[in-house]
Motif scaffolding. Structure first.
Motif, short mmCIF file in Angstrom:
data_model
loop_
_atom_site.label_atom_id
_atom_site.label_comp_id
_atom_site.label_asym_id
_atom_site.label_seq_id
_atom_site.Cartn_x
_atom_site.Cartn_y
_atom_site.Cartn_z
N ILE A 66 45.43 18.54 -31.52
CA ILE A 66 44.76 19.96 -32.15
C ILE A 66 45.69 21.00 -32.25
O ILE A 66 45.82 21.68 -33.15
N LEU A 67 46.26 21.40 -31.09
CA LEU A 67 47.26 22.63 -30.99
C LEU A 67 48.29 22.70 -31.88
O LEU A 67 48.74 23.62 -32.62
N PRO A 68 49.08 21.45 -31.95
CA PRO A 68 50.21 21.53 -33.02
C PRO A 68 49.65 21.93 -34.46
O PRO A 68 50.16 22.62 -35.19
N SER A 69 48.39 21.05 -34.79
CA SER A 69 47.83 21.48 -36.16
C SER A 69 47.58 22.69 -36.40
O SER A 69 47.78 23.54 -37.48
N LEU A 70 46.95 23.45 -35.28
CA LEU A 70 46.35 24.73 -35.45
C LEU A 70 47.51 25.64 -35.31
O LEU A 70 47.49 26.57 -36.18
N GLY A 71 48.59 25.40 -34.83
CA GLY A 71 49.78 26.19 -34.71
C GLY A 71 50.49 26.43 -36.37
O GLY A 71 50.84 27.38 -36.90
N ARG A 72 50.56 25.00 -36.76
CA ARG A 72 51.21 25.09 -38.16
C ARG A 72 50.23 25.58 -39.40
O ARG A 72 50.76 26.45 -40.06
N MET A 73 48.90 25.32 -39.13
CA MET A 73 47.99 26.05 -40.13
C MET A 73 48.12 27.68 -39.97
O MET A 73 48.01 28.23 -41.00
N ALA A 74 47.90 28.15 -38.64
CA ALA A 74 48.01 29.61 -38.48
C ALA A 74 49.35 30.21 -38.98
O ALA A 74 49.27 31.47 -39.59
N SER A 75 50.51 29.52 -38.74
CA SER A 75 51.62 30.21 -39.42
C SER A 75 51.64 30.30 -41.07
O SER A 75 52.19 31.19 -41.42
N GLY A 76 51.25 29.04 -41.59
CA GLY A 76 51.53 29.21 -42.98
C GLY A 76 50.37 30.18 -43.38
O GLY A 76 50.51 30.85 -44.31
N PHE A 77 49.08 30.22 -42.72
CA PHE A 77 48.06 31.18 -43.15
C PHE A 77 48.63 32.60 -43.24
O PHE A 77 48.37 33.43 -44.16
N LEU A 226 38.46 2.94 -35.85
CA LEU A 226 37.79 3.75 -36.95
C LEU A 226 36.78 4.76 -36.37
O LEU A 226 36.75 5.92 -36.82
N LEU A 227 36.58 4.76 -35.07
CA LEU A 227 35.86 5.91 -34.21
C LEU A 227 36.72 7.03 -34.29
O LEU A 227 36.19 7.94 -34.33
N THR A 228 38.19 6.68 -34.03
CA THR A 228 39.07 7.94 -33.85
C THR A 228 39.19 8.63 -35.24
O THR A 228 39.35 9.87 -35.58
N VAL A 229 39.22 7.94 -36.19
CA VAL A 229 39.28 8.31 -37.76
C VAL A 229 38.09 9.11 -37.90
O VAL A 229 38.04 10.07 -38.46
N TRP A 230 36.69 8.66 -37.65
CA TRP A 230 35.60 9.55 -37.90
C TRP A 230 35.63 10.68 -36.80
O TRP A 230 35.28 11.94 -37.44
N ALA A 231 36.08 10.63 -35.64
CA ALA A 231 36.24 11.78 -34.77
C ALA A 231 37.19 12.85 -35.42
O ALA A 231 36.74 13.94 -35.26
N ALA A 232 38.40 12.44 -35.91
CA ALA A 232 39.05 13.41 -36.53
C ALA A 232 38.59 14.05 -37.96
O ALA A 232 38.81 15.23 -37.98
N LEU A 233 37.98 13.29 -38.58
CA LEU A 233 37.15 13.96 -39.97
C LEU A 233 36.11 15.11 -39.50
O LEU A 233 35.95 15.99 -40.21
N VAL A 234 35.34 14.47 -38.38
CA VAL A 234 34.25 15.62 -37.88
C VAL A 234 34.96 16.80 -37.25
O VAL A 234 34.47 17.83 -37.55
N LEU A 235 36.06 16.42 -36.68
CA LEU A 235 36.79 17.72 -36.10
C LEU A 235 37.37 18.64 -37.09
O LEU A 235 37.28 19.85 -36.99
N LEU A 236 37.96 18.00 -38.19
CA LEU A 236 38.39 18.89 -39.58
C LEU A 236 37.07 19.71 -39.93
O LEU A 236 37.36 20.67 -40.48
N GLY A 237 35.94 18.95 -40.08
CA GLY A 237 34.95 19.83 -40.79
C GLY A 237 34.53 20.88 -39.86
O GLY A 237 34.00 21.91 -40.20
#
Length: 265
Positions: A66-77, A226-237
């Motif tokens: 989560i943290l690396p993704s949020l860091g990239r997104m925050a920097s770009g935004f 598939l559980l991790t796939v769905w968990a990642a999708l819910v996390l993105l939402g």
């Protein structure tokens, strides 16, 4: 309080009904491809949010995902927001510059972000700089275009009054142009925020990524988790909803006071 609480209760009621329908349908179908939401929530908690209180309940997997993704997104935004606002107001305040730049802006904003991935790979190579650059390039245009349109919409009568009062250029910018453009700027920021979330995931799906939510999606799909796939999708939402709610709260605090200050000036 009643007027404020009723819409909130209705929104949560709709969400709960949708989740309950999903839960009932998934249990009735009993398919490995569509697990129930309660099972997805338990898996997400065990995977990312079952750490110690000293680490804000984040597990090591959450720190790597989560943290690396949020860091990239925050920097770009942040880069897209600053560059888009500054350039947009500069372009919008000059009719001649706007007329000259508008075709280029419309062309650049129409280029699909995936089409530019080979260019960014050649310039930045694989890694975080390439991912942030792809986010910034695609997210800057909604802010830039909306900022330019907002600056152009400044009331000419107010500008004439500012000239009579001999306001300096910074004073005109602060008291007139920014309050007038702020609603359009925030409209562009909301679009840019959604694009940043999408492009963050897309950039992490590319080769060379070794962490982030997009990488987790690809890795889970490869291992048929598939559980991790769905968990990642819910996390993105959930992340998209929380970030948009936070931006709306900032907009409500800023737009009203600045707009009234602009009217007073």
């Amino acid at each position: 309080m009643r007027r404020t609480a009723l819409p909130l209760v209705l929104r949560w009621a709709v969400l709960l009904v949708a989740v309950a329908c999903w839960e009932a349908a998934a249990r009735a179908r009993d398919s490995v491809y569509f697990p129930p939401p309660l099972r997805i929530a338990r898996h997400a908690r065990e995977l990312w949010f079952s750490g110690s209180a000293g680490h804000l309940f984040l597990t090591p997997a959450a720190v790597d995902t989560i943290l690396p993704s949020l860091g990239r997104m925050a920097s770009g935004f942040v880069l897209a927001a600053v560059a888009g606002t500054v350039l947009g107001i500069a372009v919008g305040r000059s009719p001649r510059v706007y007329a000259l730049c508008n075709p280029v802006l419309q062309f650049a904003r129409a280029v699909p972000p995936p089409a530019l991935v080979p260019v960014f790979v050649v310039v930045f190579d694989f890694g975080t700089p390439m991912q942030v650059a792809s986010i910034v390039f695609s997210a800057v245009w909604p802010v830039l275009v909306n900022s330019a349109e907002g600056a152009r919409a400044t009331d000419p009568l107010r500008l004439q009054v500012a000239a009579v009062l001999r306001l300096t250029a910074p004073e005109r910018l602060w008291f007139l142009i920014l309050p007038s453009a702020l609603p359009r700027i925030f409209a562009g920021l909301r679009l840019s925020l959604s694009l940043c979330l999408i492009l963050m995931v897309f950039s992490e799906l590319l080769p060379g990524s070794d962490n982030g939510i997009g990488f987790t999606l690809t890795d889970a799909q490869t291992h048929s988790d598939l559980l991790t796939v769905w968990a990642a999708l819910v996390l993105l939402g959930a992340l998209g909803h929380l970030l948009n709610t936070g931006l709306l709260a900032i907009e409500k605090r800023l737009v009203g006071p600045t707009a009234s200050a602009g009217r007073t000036a």
